[in-house]
Write a protein that holds these residues in place. Structure first.
Motif, PDB file in Angstrom:
ATOM      1  N   LEU A   1       0.834  -1.207   0.000  1.00 49.39           N
ATOM      2  CA  LEU A   1       0.000   0.000   0.000  1.00 49.39           C
ATOM      3  C   LEU A   1       0.869   1.257   0.000  1.00 49.39           C
TER       4      LEU A   1
ATOM      5  N   LEU B   1       2.302   1.867  -3.381  1.00 48.61           N
ATOM      6  CA  LEU B   1       1.296   2.317  -4.348  1.00 48.61           C
ATOM      7  C   LEU B   1       0.803   3.739  -4.069  1.00 48.61           C
ATOM      8  N   ALA B   2       1.075   4.239  -2.869  1.00 46.43           N
ATOM      9  CA  ALA B   2       0.547   5.543  -2.448  1.00 46.43           C
ATOM     10  C   ALA B   2       1.378   6.703  -2.979  1.00 46.43           C
ATOM     11  N   ASP B   3       1.695   6.658  -4.253  1.00 43.19           N
ATOM     12  CA  ASP B   3       2.516   7.709  -4.853  1.00 43.19           C
ATOM     13  C   ASP B   3       2.146   7.810  -6.336  1.00 43.19           C
ATOM     14  N   PRO B   4       1.878   9.007  -6.815  1.00 40.93           N
ATOM     15  CA  PRO B   4       1.415   9.156  -8.200  1.00 40.93           C
ATOM     16  C   PRO B   4       2.406   8.641  -9.245  1.00 40.93           C
TER      17      PRO B   4
ATOM     18  N   LEU C   1       2.339   4.846  -9.109  1.00 39.70           N
ATOM     19  CA  LEU C   1       1.082   4.380  -9.706  1.00 39.70           C
ATOM     20  C   LEU C   1       1.157   4.445 -11.225  1.00 39.70           C
TER      21      LEU C   1
ATOM     22  N   VAL D   1      -6.887  -1.048  -7.465  1.00 35.28           N
ATOM     23  CA  VAL D   1      -6.022   0.138  -7.457  1.00 35.28           C
ATOM     24  C   VAL D   1      -5.803   0.648  -8.877  1.00 35.28           C
TER      25      VAL D   1
ATOM     26  N   ALA E   1      -8.952   2.304 -10.009  1.00 35.10           N
ATOM     27  CA  ALA E   1      -9.114   3.589  -9.328  1.00 35.10           C
ATOM     28  C   ALA E   1      -8.140   4.623  -9.885  1.00 35.10           C
ATOM     29  N   ALA E   2      -6.934   4.216 -10.158  1.00 38.08           N
ATOM     30  CA  ALA E   2      -5.922   5.144 -10.685  1.00 38.08           C
ATOM     31  C   ALA E   2      -6.330   5.628 -12.073  1.00 38.08           C
TER      32      ALA E   2
END
Lengths: 105, 105
Positions: free
Chosen positions: A20, A23-26, A29, A98, A101-102
């Motif tokens: 997580l 993945l929490a970075d643009p 992603l 994810v 969503a992205a």
């Protein structure tokens, strides 16, 4: 052709928090979405992240160490691929949700 | 009974990176799992996080600001609930896959 081997966590070593966080970075992603769409090994140079080389390398390393991507040297090129099967086995549905969503973001 | 209002992002304001970041922590995952299982408003004091009050408050705030939980004051109690419908609308399947993964961890 020489093949250096980089360290990767095994399926059993994958940790939800690390995945997580990775993945929490643009930027990261963006790499994940690119690899998911490509469905093949991709050289770092193919993905234009618009950051310095060292920053880019950092993002790929975070993804590899979390177990999200696989990286392998082929000569001077570092090739990346998504560990989709491993992630789907360990965390069913997570990667797909994810990526969806992205894409919708 | 007084009701102070805390700030919450709207559905449109939910950001994938913030949600993933907020979930990328074992304590916050524990809160999310507890709330998901409870399916009702829960006071902070009901969830034993084994951390100081200020650390606990920090974790709840991160979850609220990311749009994962709703917090409302009822007198002196702060009640928390999961914004399941909002998250499911904005990021279909994400919360369920994370909760499942956290439970399997």
């Amino acid at each position: 052709m020489s093949t250096r081997v980089l360290e990767h966590p095994s399926i059993e070593e994958l940790r939800l928090e690390s995945v997580l966080h990775a993945l929490a970075d643009p930027m990261r992603l963006e790499v994940v979405r690119f690899l998911a769409e490509a469905g093949r090994e991709v050289a770092c140079s193919e993905i234009d992240l618009a950051v310095s080389k060292s920053t880019g390398t950092h993002h790929y390393r975070v993804l590899r160490e979390a177990g999200i991507i696989s990286q392998v040297y082929r000569g001077t090129a570092k090739l990346n691929s998504l560990r989709r099967a491993d992630l789907d086995t360990r965390f069913p549905g997570l990667l797909d949700s994810v990526i969806t969503a992205a894409g919708a973001g």
